[in-house]
Write a protein that holds these residues in place. Sequence first.
Motif, PDB file in Angstrom:
ATOM      1  N   ILE A  30      46.182  46.013  42.104  1.00  0.00           N
ATOM      2  CA  ILE A  30      45.122  46.814  41.477  1.00  0.00           C
ATOM      3  C   ILE A  30      43.878  46.822  42.355  1.00  0.00           C
ATOM      4  CG2 ILE A  30      43.500  46.870  39.529  1.00  0.00           C
ATOM      5  CD1 ILE A  30      45.819  45.998  37.747  1.00  0.00           C
ATOM      6  N   GLY A  31      43.510  45.680  42.898  1.00  0.00           N
ATOM      7  CA  GLY A  31      42.359  45.612  43.798  1.00  0.00           C
ATOM      8  C   GLY A  31      42.551  46.464  45.032  1.00  0.00           C
ATOM      9  N   LEU A  32      43.750  46.427  45.597  1.00  0.00           N
ATOM     10  CA  LEU A  32      44.043  47.244  46.767  1.00  0.00           C
ATOM     11  C   LEU A  32      43.950  48.734  46.434  1.00  0.00           C
ATOM     12  CD1 LEU A  32      45.011  47.389  49.722  1.00  0.00           C
ATOM     13  CD2 LEU A  32      47.344  47.430  48.813  1.00  0.00           C
ATOM     14  N   LEU A  33      44.522  49.127  45.304  1.00  0.00           N
ATOM     15  CA  LEU A  33      44.436  50.535  44.892  1.00  0.00           C
ATOM     16  C   LEU A  33      42.989  50.948  44.636  1.00  0.00           C
ATOM     17  CD1 LEU A  33      47.550  50.851  42.553  1.00  0.00           C
ATOM     18  CD2 LEU A  33      47.245  51.786  44.844  1.00  0.00           C
ATOM     19  N   TRP A  34      42.180  50.041  44.084  1.00  0.00           N
ATOM     20  CA  TRP A  34      40.768  50.324  43.835  1.00  0.00           C
ATOM     21  C   TRP A  34      40.051  50.638  45.149  1.00  0.00           C
ATOM     22  CZ3 TRP A  34      38.557  49.497  38.794  1.00  0.00           C
ATOM     23  CH2 TRP A  34      37.191  49.748  38.725  1.00  0.00           C
ATOM     24  N   VAL A  35      40.304  49.816  46.153  1.00  0.00           N
ATOM     25  CA  VAL A  35      39.663  50.017  47.457  1.00  0.00           C
ATOM     26  C   VAL A  35      40.156  51.317  48.102  1.00  0.00           C
ATOM     27  CG1 VAL A  35      39.501  49.076  49.800  1.00  0.00           C
ATOM     28  CG2 VAL A  35      39.207  47.566  47.841  1.00  0.00           C
ATOM     29  N   VAL A  36      41.443  51.610  48.006  1.00  0.00           N
ATOM     30  CA  VAL A  36      41.993  52.837  48.598  1.00  0.00           C
ATOM     31  C   VAL A  36      41.390  54.071  47.923  1.00  0.00           C
ATOM     32  CG1 VAL A  36      44.107  54.207  48.825  1.00  0.00           C
ATOM     33  CG2 VAL A  36      44.109  51.792  49.444  1.00  0.00           C
ATOM     34  N   VAL A  37      41.294  54.058  46.608  1.00  0.00           N
ATOM     35  CA  VAL A  37      40.695  55.194  45.879  1.00  0.00           C
ATOM     36  C   VAL A  37      39.229  55.344  46.265  1.00  0.00           C
ATOM     37  CG1 VAL A  37      40.019  55.988  43.570  1.00  0.00           C
ATOM     38  CG2 VAL A  37      42.331  55.172  43.978  1.00  0.00           C
ATOM     39  N   THR A  38      38.520  54.248  46.425  1.00  0.00           N
ATOM     40  CA  THR A  38      37.115  54.305  46.826  1.00  0.00           C
ATOM     41  C   THR A  38      36.973  54.969  48.197  1.00  0.00           C
ATOM     42  OG1 THR A  38      36.620  52.309  45.567  1.00  0.00           O
ATOM     43  CG2 THR A  38      35.059  52.919  47.282  1.00  0.00           C
ATOM     44  N   TYR A  39      37.829  54.599  49.134  1.00  0.00           N
ATOM     45  CA  TYR A  39      37.762  55.210  50.465  1.00  0.00           C
ATOM     46  C   TYR A  39      38.171  56.683  50.445  1.00  0.00           C
ATOM     47  CZ  TYR A  39      36.671  51.121  53.270  1.00  0.00           C
ATOM     48  OH  TYR A  39      36.041  50.059  53.846  1.00  0.00           O
TER      49      TYR A  39
END
Length: 117
Positions: free
Chosen positions: A65-74
């Motif tokens: 979930i944290g990784l997906l959060w960062v990817v969506v932010t970028y």
Amino acid sequence: MNKLKNSDDHAKRRAKRSGNPAKAAKAAEEESRAAANRVSRVPQKVVRTGSPSWYAPSMVVLMVIGLLWVVVTYLFKGKYPLPYFLHHHAADWLSNGNLYIGFIIMMVGFLGLLRWK
């Protein structure tokens, strides 16, 4: 057969009561060896000492979930998943709040996995 058993028991008792310390020591050693070889036939419940079965998968899910959060932010240049940071903190250090949240979620998952047994 029964007479042999009784005579062996009688000889062991005599060796224990003997005034000869070598015989008494040998009898005590044989008795302790016999006690060590006895096996309990009563089933014992094994106590589980590790983490619960749901613990590791939930920590891995947090990391994903944290990784997906960062990817969506970028991908959306900081507008999503929470547009609050870009709108209200455009000029200060909280403008990258979505990245901070994503990395915090990943760190919680990683630190949780360090405690997994």
